[in-house]
Design a protein around this motif. Structure first.
Motif, PDB file in Angstrom:
ATOM      1  N   THR A 153     -36.798-136.304 -56.221  1.00  0.00           N
ATOM      2  CA  THR A 153     -37.375-135.235 -57.037  1.00  0.00           C
ATOM      3  C   THR A 153     -37.625-133.998 -56.188  1.00  0.00           C
ATOM      4  OG1 THR A 153     -38.378-136.792 -58.585  1.00  0.00           O
ATOM      5  CG2 THR A 153     -39.361-134.590 -58.469  1.00  0.00           C
ATOM      6  N   PHE A 154     -38.208-134.184 -55.025  1.00  0.00           N
ATOM      7  CA  PHE A 154     -38.486-133.073 -54.124  1.00  0.00           C
ATOM      8  C   PHE A 154     -37.193-132.387 -53.687  1.00  0.00           C
ATOM      9  CE2 PHE A 154     -38.903-131.266 -49.898  1.00  0.00           C
ATOM     10  CZ  PHE A 154     -40.023-130.468 -50.034  1.00  0.00           C
ATOM     11  N   LEU A 155     -36.210-133.159 -53.259  1.00  0.00           N
ATOM     12  CA  LEU A 155     -34.970-132.593 -52.735  1.00  0.00           C
ATOM     13  C   LEU A 155     -34.163-131.865 -53.807  1.00  0.00           C
ATOM     14  CD1 LEU A 155     -33.905-135.511 -50.380  1.00  0.00           C
ATOM     15  CD2 LEU A 155     -34.967-133.321 -49.735  1.00  0.00           C
ATOM     16  N   ALA A 190     -38.527-123.495 -41.433  1.00  0.00           N
ATOM     17  CA  ALA A 190     -38.242-124.022 -42.773  1.00  0.00           C
ATOM     18  C   ALA A 190     -38.270-125.545 -42.760  1.00  0.00           C
ATOM     19  CB  ALA A 190     -36.880-123.517 -43.262  1.00  0.00           C
ATOM     20  N   LEU A 191     -37.733-126.142 -41.709  1.00  0.00           N
ATOM     21  CA  LEU A 191     -37.711-127.598 -41.594  1.00  0.00           C
ATOM     22  C   LEU A 191     -39.133-128.151 -41.490  1.00  0.00           C
ATOM     23  CD1 LEU A 191     -35.928-130.141 -41.360  1.00  0.00           C
ATOM     24  CD2 LEU A 191     -35.881-129.749 -38.879  1.00  0.00           C
ATOM     25  N   ASN A 192     -39.955-127.532 -40.668  1.00  0.00           N
ATOM     26  CA  ASN A 192     -41.344-127.994 -40.518  1.00  0.00           C
ATOM     27  C   ASN A 192     -42.128-127.850 -41.818  1.00  0.00           C
ATOM     28  OD1 ASN A 192     -41.053-128.785 -37.853  1.00  0.00           O
ATOM     29  ND2 ASN A 192     -41.695-126.788 -37.049  1.00  0.00           N
ATOM     30  N   ARG A 193     -42.007-126.701 -42.463  1.00  0.00           N
ATOM     31  CA  ARG A 193     -42.731-126.481 -43.715  1.00  0.00           C
ATOM     32  C   ARG A 193     -42.268-127.465 -44.792  1.00  0.00           C
ATOM     33  NH1 ARG A 193     -42.069-121.252 -44.437  1.00  0.00           N
ATOM     34  NH2 ARG A 193     -40.096-121.516 -45.514  1.00  0.00           N
ATOM     35  N   SER A 194     -40.966-127.643 -44.909  1.00  0.00           N
ATOM     36  CA  SER A 194     -40.438-128.547 -45.931  1.00  0.00           C
ATOM     37  C   SER A 194     -40.784-129.999 -45.633  1.00  0.00           C
ATOM     38  CB  SER A 194     -38.920-128.378 -46.054  1.00  0.00           C
ATOM     39  OG  SER A 194     -38.609-127.075 -46.501  1.00  0.00           O
ATOM     40  N   THR A 195     -40.831-130.360 -44.358  1.00  0.00           N
ATOM     41  CA  THR A 195     -41.230-131.722 -43.995  1.00  0.00           C
ATOM     42  C   THR A 195     -42.650-131.990 -44.476  1.00  0.00           C
ATOM     43  OG1 THR A 195     -39.791-131.753 -42.051  1.00  0.00           O
ATOM     44  CG2 THR A 195     -41.614-133.326 -42.079  1.00  0.00           C
ATOM     45  N   GLU A 196     -43.525-131.050 -44.253  1.00  0.00           N
ATOM     46  CA  GLU A 196     -44.920-131.230 -44.670  1.00  0.00           C
ATOM     47  C   GLU A 196     -45.027-131.253 -46.201  1.00  0.00           C
ATOM     48  OE1 GLU A 196     -48.941-131.966 -44.592  1.00  0.00           O
ATOM     49  OE2 GLU A 196     -47.392-132.276 -43.080  1.00  0.00           O
ATOM     50  N   LEU A 211     -42.741-132.223 -48.321  1.00  0.00           N
ATOM     51  CA  LEU A 211     -42.208-133.517 -48.764  1.00  0.00           C
ATOM     52  C   LEU A 211     -43.202-134.627 -48.454  1.00  0.00           C
ATOM     53  CD1 LEU A 211     -40.134-135.492 -49.861  1.00  0.00           C
ATOM     54  CD2 LEU A 211     -38.896-135.318 -47.672  1.00  0.00           C
ATOM     55  N   ARG A 212     -43.790-134.610 -47.266  1.00  0.00           N
ATOM     56  CA  ARG A 212     -44.758-135.643 -46.891  1.00  0.00           C
ATOM     57  C   ARG A 212     -45.876-135.723 -47.933  1.00  0.00           C
ATOM     58  NH1 ARG A 212     -49.532-136.510 -44.882  1.00  0.00           N
ATOM     59  NH2 ARG A 212     -50.050-134.306 -44.675  1.00  0.00           N
ATOM     60  N   VAL A 213     -46.384-134.591 -48.348  1.00  0.00           N
ATOM     61  CA  VAL A 213     -47.469-134.540 -49.333  1.00  0.00           C
ATOM     62  C   VAL A 213     -46.986-135.005 -50.712  1.00  0.00           C
ATOM     63  CG1 VAL A 213     -49.032-132.955 -50.554  1.00  0.00           C
ATOM     64  CG2 VAL A 213     -48.736-132.770 -48.074  1.00  0.00           C
ATOM     65  N   ALA A 214     -45.699-134.799 -51.001  1.00  0.00           N
ATOM     66  CA  ALA A 214     -45.141-135.192 -52.303  1.00  0.00           C
ATOM     67  C   ALA A 214     -44.860-136.700 -52.403  1.00  0.00           C
ATOM     68  CB  ALA A 214     -43.853-134.417 -52.574  1.00  0.00           C
ATOM     69  N   LEU A 215     -44.887-137.389 -51.279  1.00  0.00           N
ATOM     70  CA  LEU A 215     -44.608-138.826 -51.276  1.00  0.00           C
ATOM     71  C   LEU A 215     -45.816-139.612 -51.787  1.00  0.00           C
ATOM     72  CD1 LEU A 215     -42.816-139.163 -47.804  1.00  0.00           C
ATOM     73  CD2 LEU A 215     -41.762-139.068 -50.079  1.00  0.00           C
ATOM     74  N   HIS A 269     -45.929-140.354 -44.500  1.00  0.00           N
ATOM     75  CA  HIS A 269     -45.757-140.336 -43.052  1.00  0.00           C
ATOM     76  C   HIS A 269     -44.787-139.222 -42.685  1.00  0.00           C
ATOM     77  CE1 HIS A 269     -47.848-144.143 -42.976  1.00  0.00           C
ATOM     78  NE2 HIS A 269     -46.987-144.616 -43.871  1.00  0.00           N
ATOM     79  N   TRP A 270     -45.127-138.467 -41.667  1.00  0.00           N
ATOM     80  CA  TRP A 270     -44.295-137.363 -41.225  1.00  0.00           C
ATOM     81  C   TRP A 270     -42.892-137.849 -40.894  1.00  0.00           C
ATOM     82  CZ3 TRP A 270     -41.383-135.847 -37.122  1.00  0.00           C
ATOM     83  CH2 TRP A 270     -41.049-134.488 -37.031  1.00  0.00           C
ATOM     84  N   GLY A 271     -42.779-138.972 -40.216  1.00  0.00           N
ATOM     85  CA  GLY A 271     -41.474-139.479 -39.798  1.00  0.00           C
ATOM     86  C   GLY A 271     -40.557-139.809 -40.969  1.00  0.00           C
ATOM     87  N   ILE A 272     -41.117-140.388 -42.028  1.00  0.00           N
ATOM     88  CA  ILE A 272     -40.313-140.701 -43.210  1.00  0.00           C
ATOM     89  C   ILE A 272     -39.837-139.406 -43.867  1.00  0.00           C
ATOM     90  CG2 ILE A 272     -40.384-141.632 -45.554  1.00  0.00           C
ATOM     91  CD1 ILE A 272     -42.233-143.840 -44.480  1.00  0.00           C
ATOM     92  N   ALA A 273     -40.749-138.456 -44.027  1.00  0.00           N
ATOM     93  CA  ALA A 273     -40.389-137.186 -44.653  1.00  0.00           C
ATOM     94  C   ALA A 273     -39.309-136.473 -43.853  1.00  0.00           C
ATOM     95  CB  ALA A 273     -41.629-136.304 -44.803  1.00  0.00           C
TER      96      ALA A 273
END
Length: 181
Positions: free
Chosen positions: A38-40, A59-65, A67-71, A77-81
């Motif tokens: 859904t996020f992607l 952009a990668l750092n912001r999007s990782t965070e 996505l992490r919050v959307a999980l 977990h940061w690593g999964i995102a």
């Protein structure tokens, strides 16, 4: 169908393929595949192309965070995102290499619709009752049967104003998205 709608369908397909159960396997990760997809599907890819005024890393750092919050809570977990995001972005990038070298896009109109039970069902619905024979399953498709279904795909794609190959992204992915608009 607009170019924007086609790109949305292709991005949805890329998300569906990039994120499967094996991508996020592990205890506590229930719901992670769906949330990631859904996020992607909604991720603004332009920010990774350098045109948004931010670096790729930012952009990668912001999007990782984001996505992490959307999980789901147990999978935040940061690593999964980061893994999910990196696989998706890599897959988006990879297709450009093959097209650039082999000029596949020049033959876009000639590409066929991959036939399976999902695309066959949609083609039968689009063509109307009795216009196409019963779907026998991929193992039993012959050249002549394929030609009939490809003709129907060509007609439906023309009605939508797109090359028939894109029907797969629309029907196989977008139509199966829980949040399809």
């Amino acid at each position: 169908m607009t170019d924007e709608q086609i790109l949305k369908a292709i991005q949805s397909r890329a998300a569906r393929i990039a994120v499967g159960a094996s991508t996020v396997r592990g205890r506590g990760n229930a719901g992670t595949v769906a949330a990631s997809r859904t996020f992607l599907r909604r991720l603004d890819l332009s920010q990774f192309g350098g045109g948004a005024g931010v670096s790729f890393g930012e952009a990668l750092n912001r999007s990782t965070e984001e996505l992490r919050v959307a999980l789901p809570r147990t999978a935040r977990h940061w690593g999964i995102a980061r893994k999910v995001l990196n696989i998706f972005l890599r897959d988006c990038l990879y297709t450009t290499y093959l097209d650039a070298v082999f000029r596949l896009r020049t033959q876009e109109a000639a590409f066929e619709l991959p036939l399976d039970s999902i695309t066959a069902l949609h083609l039968k619905q689009a063509a109307g009752r009795g216009a196409l024979p019963p779907w026998p399953g991929v193992r039993h498709v012959t050249p002549s049967l394929s030609a009939r279904f490809q003709e129907a795909a060509t007609a439906e794609a023309a009605r939508m104003g797109i090359p028939r190959v894109h029907l797969d992204a629309i029907w196989w992915s977008v139509s199966r998205d829980d949040d399809a608009a």
